[in-house]
Scaffold this active site. Structure first.
Site, PDB file in Angstrom:
ATOM      1  N   ARG A 101       7.154  -4.328  19.154  1.00 11.32           N
ATOM      2  CA  ARG A 101       6.010  -4.729  18.652  1.00 11.32           C
ATOM      3  C   ARG A 101       6.190  -4.773  17.121  1.00 11.32           C
ATOM      4  O   ARG A 101       5.974  -5.627  16.317  1.00 11.32           O
ATOM      5  CB  ARG A 101       4.664  -4.065  19.099  1.00 11.32           C
ATOM      6  CG  ARG A 101       3.541  -4.652  18.293  1.00 11.32           C
ATOM      7  CD  ARG A 101       2.123  -3.911  18.896  1.00 11.32           C
ATOM      8  NE  ARG A 101       2.071  -2.640  18.486  1.00 11.32           N
ATOM      9  CZ  ARG A 101       0.977  -1.905  18.953  1.00 11.32           C
ATOM     10  NH1 ARG A 101       0.266  -2.359  19.726  1.00 11.32           N
ATOM     11  NH2 ARG A 101       1.106  -0.650  18.489  1.00 11.32           N
TER      12      ARG A 101
ATOM     13  N   ARG B 184       4.545  -6.809 -10.199  1.00 12.42           N
ATOM     14  CA  ARG B 184       3.446  -7.533  -9.091  1.00 12.42           C
ATOM     15  C   ARG B 184       3.498  -8.962  -9.194  1.00 12.42           C
ATOM     16  O   ARG B 184       3.478  -9.498 -10.502  1.00 12.42           O
ATOM     17  CB  ARG B 184       2.087  -6.994  -9.870  1.00 12.42           C
ATOM     18  CG  ARG B 184       0.981  -7.375  -8.678  1.00 12.42           C
ATOM     19  CD  ARG B 184      -0.523  -7.057  -8.860  1.00 12.42           C
ATOM     20  NE  ARG B 184      -1.500  -7.356  -8.100  1.00 12.42           N
ATOM     21  CZ  ARG B 184      -1.848  -8.578  -8.304  1.00 12.42           C
ATOM     22  NH1 ARG B 184      -1.629  -9.329  -9.372  1.00 12.42           N
ATOM     23  NH2 ARG B 184      -3.076  -9.152  -7.536  1.00 12.42           N
TER      24      ARG B 184
ATOM     25  N   HIS C 193       2.493 -12.340  -6.247  1.00 14.86           N
ATOM     26  CA  HIS C 193       2.144 -12.380  -4.781  1.00 14.86           C
ATOM     27  C   HIS C 193       3.637 -12.969  -3.926  1.00 14.86           C
ATOM     28  O   HIS C 193       3.704 -12.508  -3.064  1.00 14.86           O
ATOM     29  CB  HIS C 193       1.150 -13.642  -4.755  1.00 14.86           C
ATOM     30  CG  HIS C 193      -0.237 -13.099  -4.998  1.00 14.86           C
ATOM     31  ND1 HIS C 193      -0.297 -12.772  -6.268  1.00 14.86           N
ATOM     32  CD2 HIS C 193      -1.301 -12.966  -4.413  1.00 14.86           C
ATOM     33  CE1 HIS C 193      -1.738 -12.237  -6.393  1.00 14.86           C
ATOM     34  NE2 HIS C 193      -2.146 -12.710  -5.241  1.00 14.86           N
TER      35      HIS C 193
ATOM     36  N   GLU D   6     -11.346  -8.115  20.218  1.00 20.08           N
ATOM     37  CA  GLU D   6     -10.954  -6.729  20.491  1.00 20.08           C
ATOM     38  C   GLU D   6     -11.896  -5.542  19.654  1.00 20.08           C
ATOM     39  O   GLU D   6     -12.886  -6.174  19.218  1.00 20.08           O
ATOM     40  CB  GLU D   6      -9.367  -6.453  20.121  1.00 20.08           C
ATOM     41  CG  GLU D   6      -9.390  -6.769  18.520  1.00 20.08           C
ATOM     42  CD  GLU D   6      -7.997  -6.485  18.333  1.00 20.08           C
ATOM     43  OE1 GLU D   6      -6.961  -5.763  18.750  1.00 20.08           O
ATOM     44  OE2 GLU D   6      -7.582  -7.212  17.065  1.00 20.08           O
TER      45      GLU D   6
ATOM     46  N   LEU E  65      -4.652  -7.563  18.672  1.00 17.79           N
ATOM     47  CA  LEU E  65      -3.202  -6.957  18.732  1.00 17.79           C
ATOM     48  C   LEU E  65      -2.773  -6.838  20.247  1.00 17.79           C
ATOM     49  O   LEU E  65      -3.781  -6.407  21.111  1.00 17.79           O
ATOM     50  CB  LEU E  65      -3.535  -5.578  18.010  1.00 17.79           C
ATOM     51  CG  LEU E  65      -2.380  -4.709  17.792  1.00 17.79           C
ATOM     52  CD1 LEU E  65      -1.366  -5.264  16.603  1.00 17.79           C
ATOM     53  CD2 LEU E  65      -2.502  -3.164  17.711  1.00 17.79           C
TER      54      LEU E  65
END
Ligand code: PDD
Length: 281
Positions: A51, A100, A102, A179, A203
């Site tokens: 996962r 920094r 994006h 969920e 998930l």
């Protein structure tokens, strides 16, 4: 002091430091896993690492460690932190330290962090009586199958539940259950268990897989199928599953009793199957 792992080194948790320019800190640009270790043995490690690989693929970040390296690091960590006591291993990988921006930085090493802490299980009283939940609109992004460290929506949803005096928020998107804020959801109606099918909306929980396997191999009726809000509200039983809570019954939803307000018969069956399965390990 708890030992942790940071970028190739084992050290005391209070000695571990990362840069304020880490993209995990500035942008929430990373993924994580939570893996239980029972009596020193990591539970379903290969499934968790698979996962993790899928989450890293989902954010276009190369896995910084091989499966063998992960196994080695995580097992060492468990061994260093009282393996007699059940542990919950947390690991996180971020896109590393960079000015920094994006867009992805070039040639930046990932930050790899892991720590292990004793599992804080729900108390016997909570297990025997179940927990309370509310329904909330699922306002998270459309890639909830990625175990991203950017958990602000989950944090706000869970806090709304806590503010309303309950334990979990069960999330609805377009009228269907996805969920919990930090768990998967099951419902039982007329002895048939149902959980939403895997999709980018939720998930793929490892505990959810265990429940599906245990139910199937013990001839319980279980299906992966969409659950409408009406089906949730009229369910005989509702359960939550996660690595740290295992399978918990929800006995109150939106201030109303679920079934007779006590954990149901099917929950009792799955809960004892889960316990027996764990003990066999
Ligand atoms: N969370 N869904 C969400 C949104 C979760 O955060 C979790 C677990 C689950 C259950 O997955 P698993 O069975 O693999 O633990 C489902 C962990 C425990 C956490 O964030 O601490």
């Amino acid at each position: 002091m708890t030992q942790c792992y940071l970028n190739g080194e084992f050290l005391a948790l209070d000695q571990a430091k990362i840069s304020v320019l880490d993209r995990g800190f500035l942008l929430g640009d990373g993924v994580y896993e939570v893996i239980p270790a029972y009596h020193g043995k990591l539970f379903r490690l290969q499934d968790h690492l698979k996962r993790l690989q899928n989450s890293l693929h989902g954010i276009r970040l190369k896995n910084p460690l091989s499966t063998e390296q992960w196994s080695d690091v995580l097992q060492k960590l468990v061994n260093q932190n009282n393996p007699e006591e059940d542990q919950s291993v947390y690991l996180q990988v971020t896109r590393g330290v960079a000015k920094r921006d994006h867009a992805f930085p070039e040639n930046t090493a990932a930050t790899v962090f892991a720590m292990s802490n004793p599992i804080k299980y729900p108390t016997p009283d909570v297990i025997q009586n179940g927990v309370a939940a509310i329904t909330l609109q699922d306002n998270r992004w459309l890639r909830c199958h990625i175990k991203a460290i950017a958990l602000l929506p989950n944090v706000l949803l869970r806090q709304q539940a806590v503010d309303e005096g309950v334990d979990e928020a069960i999330l609805l998107r377009d009228g269907l259950v996805t969920e919990g804020a930090a768990s998967n959801v099951f419902v039982v109606k007329n002895n048939t268990i149902c959980t939403p099918p895997q999709s980018p909306d939720l998930l793929p929980g490892i505990t959810r897989d265990v429940v599906l396997e245990l139910a199937r191999s013990n001839d319980l009726y279980i299906h992966e199928c969409p659950i409408s809000e009406a089906e949730l509200i009229t369910a005989d039983e509702i359960w939550l599953s996660s690595s740290t809570k295992e399978v918990l019954a929800v006995t109150e939803l939106n201030k109303k009793k679920v079934g007779d307000g006590k954990p149901g018969a099917v929950w009792k069956t799955i809960s004892s199957l889960y316990k027996a399965y764990k003990e066999k390990l």
